[in-house]
Design a protein around this motif. Structure first.
Motif, short mmCIF file in Angstrom:
data_model
loop_
_atom_site.label_atom_id
_atom_site.label_comp_id
_atom_site.label_asym_id
_atom_site.label_seq_id
_atom_site.Cartn_x
_atom_site.Cartn_y
_atom_site.Cartn_z
N ALA A 215 0.84 -1.21 0.00
CA ALA A 215 0.00 0.00 0.00
C ALA A 215 0.87 1.25 0.00
CB ALA A 215 -0.92 0.00 1.22
N SER B 74 -7.89 7.72 9.64
CA SER B 74 -6.97 7.20 8.63
C SER B 74 -7.68 6.23 7.71
CB SER B 74 -5.80 6.49 9.30
OG SER B 74 -5.17 7.35 10.19
N PHE B 75 -8.53 5.40 8.32
CA PHE B 75 -9.33 4.49 7.51
C PHE B 75 -10.20 5.29 6.54
CE2 PHE B 75 -12.85 1.51 6.84
CZ PHE B 75 -12.13 0.39 6.48
N GLY B 76 -10.83 6.34 7.06
CA GLY B 76 -11.67 7.18 6.20
C GLY B 76 -10.87 7.80 5.07
N LEU B 78 -8.04 6.59 3.69
CA LEU B 78 -7.55 5.61 2.73
C LEU B 78 -8.70 5.04 1.90
CD1 LEU B 78 -4.83 3.70 4.73
CD2 LEU B 78 -4.54 5.36 2.92
N VAL B 79 -9.88 4.88 2.51
CA VAL B 79 -10.98 4.24 1.78
C VAL B 79 -11.75 5.26 0.97
CG1 VAL B 79 -13.10 2.95 2.04
CG2 VAL B 79 -11.14 2.40 3.46
N TRP B 80 -12.15 6.37 1.61
CA TRP B 80 -13.01 7.33 0.89
C TRP B 80 -12.25 8.54 0.40
CZ3 TRP B 80 -15.08 5.26 5.61
CH2 TRP B 80 -16.02 4.25 5.38
N ARG B 81 -10.97 8.63 0.70
CA ARG B 81 -10.17 9.79 0.27
C ARG B 81 -10.80 11.10 0.71
NH1 ARG B 81 -6.65 7.39 -3.76
NH2 ARG B 81 -6.16 5.60 -2.48
N HIS B 82 -11.39 11.10 1.90
CA HIS B 82 -12.05 12.30 2.35
C HIS B 82 -11.03 13.25 2.97
CE1 HIS B 82 -14.88 15.02 4.04
NE2 HIS B 82 -15.89 14.35 3.52
N ARG B 153 -1.12 10.13 3.41
CA ARG B 153 -1.53 8.73 3.14
C ARG B 153 -0.57 7.76 3.82
NH1 ARG B 153 -3.98 9.80 -2.44
NH2 ARG B 153 -5.66 11.13 -1.69
#
Lengths: 222, 252
Positions: A215, B74-76, B78-82, B153
């Motif tokens: 990643a 961080s999850f938000g 990486l997943v939604w690029r918010h 990121r």
């Protein structure tokens, strides 16, 4: 599979023909272990008691030396981009790199550890367990290292940052490896449970670390 | 970033919310401190030093909650690029590190009279120390790269890795501690806490949480503003460059 093996083989050949990194790493390991008694005093009983921990901590520090280069050279000369375009997914590329680092750094360090035990008056009963834990634990060291190497890729003085990031992640490996060795020598707890947990840590890091490293690599290649 | 409606709306709502939050946290903290210092009785074993606990325990709770917020953000990212998720993760890291440090410092101040040493390699202390190192790693990695998007990121990946490995570290440190140091450490039993101490503690915990929310929102607003300023500056530089290019060049 052939591409995977070819990549591992390439890294091995590069490491063998370059040669100097391994010598530096082992020399560093020797010096760290040799300089500790100078700071702690020559009391053989004390040295024997702390020997497993000292050998493991010094091993982690020595392994850090070559970690920065896992992906660095390939990124600089463009190999990494070519590899990313090839048939192998980045996860497997990261895994091959981890295996290559283990073969070229982890195994030599693991084999040196019992030798350096001689300097620290390591208990005779501890040699076998020490070799077992270093061999079983160094894959986790290399693979967790690939995460740090991928994260700090292309950063100025990334090596310093790498150690700050990676060393806390080594805490479980260190604890279970050393407690397995100490258990084997002094007891009362048995050797096997911490050793099995160490193996589990190694297996988990072999599976999970390439995902995280890939990643990070993907971000660098964008 | 500016095209997205959400940060703008976030700025509007947070501007309205922030004074109330700040006032509420000041009030609750004042009430909590009053209860901690004047209402709660001194402990029969620990004496007055027990009052450190009213600062120490909420700091430690928040240190963990803050890492949770970083992990979710961080999850938000990486997943939604918010973009707001990144702003949240970036703003939370120094605050979490500060609370972790506060927990460590108050803990060792408490430890000196109780345990006779400023630092004891107790399992909890050790895990919190490692949590502190993780915070430092997150902050250092974010500052290491000039490329803000890349750095954010990468930091998010490290935060997720930390989330996976933190429970393992906690477990291993507990194992290590029980192995090396048999239970010699006196602890406050959680559920056996007397109500006269439990209530001040809960009020302080609420106050700390409100304080955290205030600081986090303020830091997020600062970060959004900082990014807007950066965008404006880049736009101005680009405009200046374009107008200079459009001007007829003097003959050499």
């Amino acid at each position: 599979m052939t591409a995977f093996l070819a990549l591992v083989g390439r890294d091995l050949r590069l490491a063998l023909r370059q040669g100097s990194t391994l010598g530096t790493t082992l020399g560093f390991y020797l010096i760290v272990v040799a300089i500790l008694p100078l700071g702690l005093g020559p009391d053989l009983n004390l040295l024997a008691r702390i020997a497993p921990g000292v050998l493991w901590v010094a091993l982690l520090l020595s392994a850090l030396l070559s970690m920065e280069r896992i992906f660095q050279i390939d990124l600089e000369d463009g190999t990494l981009e070519v590899l990313a375009l090839g048939p192998l997914p980045l996860e497997l590329i990261a895994m091959a790199k981890g295996i290559a680092h283990w073969l070229t750094t982890g195994i030599p360090l693991a084999l040196t550890a019992p030798l350096l035990g001689l300097l620290l008056n390591l208990d005779l009963a501890a040699y076998g367990p020490l070799a077992a834990t270093t061999l079983a634990g160094t894959p986790a060291v290399s693979f967790i290292g690939t995460i740090g190497a991928a994260l700090t890729l292309g950063i100025n003085r990334g090596g310093l940052l790498l150690s700050l990031i990676v060393l806390p992640l080594y805490v479980p490996v260190l604890i279970f490896a050393v407690s397995a060795v100490t258990n084997a020598v002094t007891g009362p707890a048995p050797f096997l449970p911490p050793f099995l947990i160490l193996l589990a840590l190694t297996l988990a890091s072999v599976v999970l670390a390439p995902v995280a490293a890939a990643a990070a690599l993907r971000l660098h290649l964008q | 970033m500016l095209q997205l409606a959400n940060p703008t709306r976030f700025m509007q709502y947070s501007a309205r919310l922030l004074p109330w939050l700040a006032a509420a946290s000041a009030l609750v903290l004042a009430l909590g401190l009053y209860m901690a210092f004047f209402v709660a009785p001194p402990d029969y074993q620990q004496g007055e030093t027990v009052r450190i606990m009213f600062i120490h325990v909420p700091s430690a709770w928040l240190a963990m909650m803050c890492y949770g917020i970083i992990a979710v953000s961080s999850f938000g990212l990486l997943v939604w690029r918010h973009p707001l998720a990144d702003v949240s993760a970036k703003a939370a890291a120094p605050i979490g590190a500060a609370f972790t440090l506060l927990a460590l410092v108050t803990g060792s101040l408490w430890g000196k009279p109780m345990w006779g040493a400023y630092w004891v390699w107790d399992a909890r202390l050790t895990s919190v120390l490692i949590l502190f190192f993780l915070y430092l790693g997150l902050m250092a990695l974010r500052r290491a790269s000039d490329d803000d998007v890349l750095a954010s990121r990468l930091t998010a990946i490290l935060a997720i890795v930390g989330t996976v490995i933190l429970p393992i570290i906690k477990f291993s440190v507990d194992w290590w501690n029980t192995l090396h140091q048999p239970a010699s450490v006196m602890r406050l039993g959680g559920p056996t806490l007397h109500p006269s101490m439990l209530w001040p503690l809960l009020v302080m915990a609420l106050g700390f949480t409100l304080l955290f929310l205030t600081l986090h929102l303020a830091a997020m607003r600062n970060e959004v503003l900082r990014r807007r300023v950066a965008v404006l500056r880049e736009a101005r530089v680009a405009r200046a460059g374009a107008s200079r290019a459009a001007e007829p060049q003097p003959a050499e």
